[in-house]
Design a protein around this motif. Sequence first.
Motif, PDB file in Angstrom:
ATOM      1  N   LEU A  57       0.834  -1.188   0.000  1.00  0.00           N
ATOM      2  CA  LEU A  57       0.000   0.000   0.000  1.00  0.00           C
ATOM      3  C   LEU A  57       0.878   1.250   0.000  1.00  0.00           C
ATOM      4  O   LEU A  57       2.027   1.202   0.440  1.00  0.00           O
ATOM      5  N   PRO A  58       0.327   2.380  -0.474  1.00  0.00           N
ATOM      6  CA  PRO A  58       1.091   3.628  -0.394  1.00  0.00           C
ATOM      7  C   PRO A  58       1.313   4.016   1.071  1.00  0.00           C
ATOM      8  O   PRO A  58       0.959   3.259   1.970  1.00  0.00           O
ATOM      9  N   THR A  60      -0.195   5.817   3.141  1.00  0.00           N
ATOM     10  CA  THR A  60      -1.362   5.807   4.018  1.00  0.00           C
ATOM     11  C   THR A  60      -2.193   4.552   3.777  1.00  0.00           C
ATOM     12  O   THR A  60      -2.091   3.929   2.733  1.00  0.00           O
ATOM     13  N   THR A  61      -2.998   4.205   4.765  1.00  0.00           N
ATOM     14  CA  THR A  61      -3.825   2.994   4.657  1.00  0.00           C
ATOM     15  C   THR A  61      -5.303   3.358   4.788  1.00  0.00           C
ATOM     16  O   THR A  61      -6.062   2.664   5.447  1.00  0.00           O
ATOM     17  N   ARG A  62      -5.693   4.441   4.152  1.00  0.00           N
ATOM     18  CA  ARG A  62      -7.091   4.850   4.151  1.00  0.00           C
ATOM     19  C   ARG A  62      -7.900   3.878   3.291  1.00  0.00           C
ATOM     20  O   ARG A  62      -7.350   3.154   2.469  1.00  0.00           O
ATOM     21  N   GLU A  64      -9.725   4.561   0.834  1.00  0.00           N
ATOM     22  CA  GLU A  64      -9.538   4.914  -0.574  1.00  0.00           C
ATOM     23  C   GLU A  64      -8.283   4.258  -1.145  1.00  0.00           C
ATOM     24  O   GLU A  64      -8.270   3.817  -2.292  1.00  0.00           O
ATOM     25  N   ASP A  65      -7.220   4.201  -0.339  1.00  0.00           N
ATOM     26  CA  ASP A  65      -5.965   3.595  -0.788  1.00  0.00           C
ATOM     27  C   ASP A  65      -6.125   2.092  -0.989  1.00  0.00           C
ATOM     28  O   ASP A  65      -5.674   1.536  -1.992  1.00  0.00           O
ATOM     29  N   LYS A  68      -8.264   1.509  -4.128  1.00  0.00           N
ATOM     30  CA  LYS A  68      -7.549   1.771  -5.380  1.00  0.00           C
ATOM     31  C   LYS A  68      -6.594   0.633  -5.714  1.00  0.00           C
ATOM     32  O   LYS A  68      -6.544   0.176  -6.856  1.00  0.00           O
TER      33      LYS A  68
END
Length: 110
Positions: A57-58, A60-62, A64-65, A68
């Motif tokens: 994951l990028p 952040t782990t929101r 939305e992430d 996506k």
Amino acid sequence: MSEDIEQQVLNTLRNSLMFALQVDESTDISGKAQLLVFVRMVVDDDIIENFFCCKTLPKTTRGEDVFKVLDDHLSSVNLSWNKCIGICTDGTPSMTGSIKGFISLVKKKN
């Protein structure tokens, strides 16, 4: 050998009428967030569970992430959210949030 197994799982999944996902994010020992996904599908009147993917994951782990990354992976293997009939998560706010949570984003897509 691993590519062959992956292709077998994907072919079985593409031929299945429906599938469900079990999704969890975890941080590895180097501090990077990893998304782990298992898939359950019906094959010949049996429910089969297989490992589906592990994606970084990028930062952040929101929700939305997470959405996506998984949406991109489903598109790359030529699968649609329309066959997804269930999602299991750990219940964190990023997964279950009513507006930008992973599950609510999947519901909007499906």
